[in-house]
Write a protein that holds these residues in place. Structure first.
Motif, PDB file in Angstrom:
ATOM      1  N   TRP A 192     -11.405  -5.860  14.468  1.00  0.00           N
ATOM      2  CA  TRP A 192     -10.904  -4.497  14.304  1.00  0.00           C
ATOM      3  C   TRP A 192      -9.909  -4.432  13.148  1.00  0.00           C
ATOM      4  CZ3 TRP A 192      -6.383  -1.877  14.102  1.00  0.00           C
ATOM      5  CH2 TRP A 192      -6.464  -0.497  14.187  1.00  0.00           C
ATOM      6  N   THR A 193      -9.055  -5.439  13.026  1.00  0.00           N
ATOM      7  CA  THR A 193      -8.066  -5.487  11.947  1.00  0.00           C
ATOM      8  C   THR A 193      -8.764  -5.526  10.587  1.00  0.00           C
ATOM      9  OG1 THR A 193      -6.551  -6.647  13.423  1.00  0.00           O
ATOM     10  CG2 THR A 193      -6.054  -6.741  11.077  1.00  0.00           C
ATOM     11  N   ILE A 194      -9.841  -6.307  10.487  1.00  0.00           N
ATOM     12  CA  ILE A 194     -10.601  -6.368   9.239  1.00  0.00           C
ATOM     13  C   ILE A 194     -11.239  -5.018   8.945  1.00  0.00           C
ATOM     14  CG2 ILE A 194     -12.653  -7.398   8.169  1.00  0.00           C
ATOM     15  CD1 ILE A 194     -11.820 -10.016   9.636  1.00  0.00           C
ATOM     16  N   ARG A 195     -11.769  -4.343   9.962  1.00  0.00           N
ATOM     17  CA  ARG A 195     -12.359  -3.021   9.774  1.00  0.00           C
ATOM     18  C   ARG A 195     -11.314  -2.036   9.249  1.00  0.00           C
ATOM     19  NH1 ARG A 195     -14.008  -0.924  14.937  1.00  0.00           N
ATOM     20  NH2 ARG A 195     -15.138  -2.855  15.074  1.00  0.00           N
TER      21      ARG A 195
ATOM     22  N   SER B  91     -12.297   3.283  20.619  1.00  0.00           N
ATOM     23  CA  SER B  91     -10.945   2.837  20.952  1.00  0.00           C
ATOM     24  C   SER B  91     -10.682   1.496  20.279  1.00  0.00           C
ATOM     25  CB  SER B  91     -10.779   2.710  22.468  1.00  0.00           C
ATOM     26  OG  SER B  91     -11.668   1.727  22.959  1.00  0.00           O
ATOM     27  N   VAL B  92      -9.452   1.058  20.342  1.00  0.00           N
ATOM     28  CA  VAL B  92      -9.051  -0.202  19.706  1.00  0.00           C
ATOM     29  C   VAL B  92      -9.244  -1.330  20.711  1.00  0.00           C
ATOM     30  CG1 VAL B  92      -7.166  -1.459  18.633  1.00  0.00           C
ATOM     31  CG2 VAL B  92      -7.348   1.001  18.311  1.00  0.00           C
ATOM     32  N   PRO B  93     -10.139  -2.295  20.403  1.00  0.00           N
ATOM     33  CA  PRO B  93     -10.268  -3.451  21.303  1.00  0.00           C
ATOM     34  C   PRO B  93      -9.047  -4.354  21.159  1.00  0.00           C
ATOM     35  CG  PRO B  93     -11.724  -3.689  19.412  1.00  0.00           C
ATOM     36  CD  PRO B  93     -11.058  -2.352  19.292  1.00  0.00           C
ATOM     37  N   MET B  94      -8.434  -4.678  22.277  1.00  0.00           N
ATOM     38  CA  MET B  94      -7.215  -5.478  22.260  1.00  0.00           C
ATOM     39  C   MET B  94      -7.484  -6.852  22.872  1.00  0.00           C
ATOM     40  SD  MET B  94      -5.093  -3.338  20.944  1.00  0.00           S
ATOM     41  CE  MET B  94      -3.389  -3.623  21.328  1.00  0.00           C
ATOM     42  N   GLN B  95      -6.692  -7.835  22.435  1.00  0.00           N
ATOM     43  CA  GLN B  95      -6.757  -9.165  23.029  1.00  0.00           C
ATOM     44  C   GLN B  95      -5.351  -9.600  23.395  1.00  0.00           C
ATOM     45  OE1 GLN B  95      -8.639 -11.375  19.904  1.00  0.00           O
ATOM     46  NE2 GLN B  95      -6.702 -12.049  19.020  1.00  0.00           N
TER      47      GLN B  95
END
Length: 93
Positions: free
Chosen positions: A68-71, A52-56
């Protein structure tokens, strides 16, 4: 001194009536749609792998983490659908 700083802050917050970002043209709209489609593809592969997408949480709401954005950026760069223009240019030589 402090009152002067407060006035500057208020003045900066008011703005000049212009939008912060200039409206983009049709070429950028096409590119943004392509990235959005590729993002959906990436999310589908992540979901299939059970990730899943880890959010902050930020002041502007929830956003994916920087890692995650870099990935996603690396995936986007390494899974091109069309060849880059430079490789097409070299092929014609």
């Amino acid at each position: 001194l402090e009152a002067e700083d407060d006035e500057r802050q208020e003045e900066a917050a008011c703005g000049d009536g212009r939008p912060m970002l200039a409206p983009h043209g049709p070429a950028l709209s096409v590119q943004l749609r392509r990235v959005r489609l590729r993002l959906r593809e990436f999310l589908a592969t992540q979901a299939a792998a059970g990730k899943s997408v880890p959010m902050q949480r930020t002041a502007l709401g929830l956003h994916p983490t920087m890692r995650w954005t870099i990935r996603f950026g690396k995936w986007l760069a390494t899974t091109r659908i069309t060849a880059p223009r430079a490789s097409r240019w070299h092929a014609t030589e």
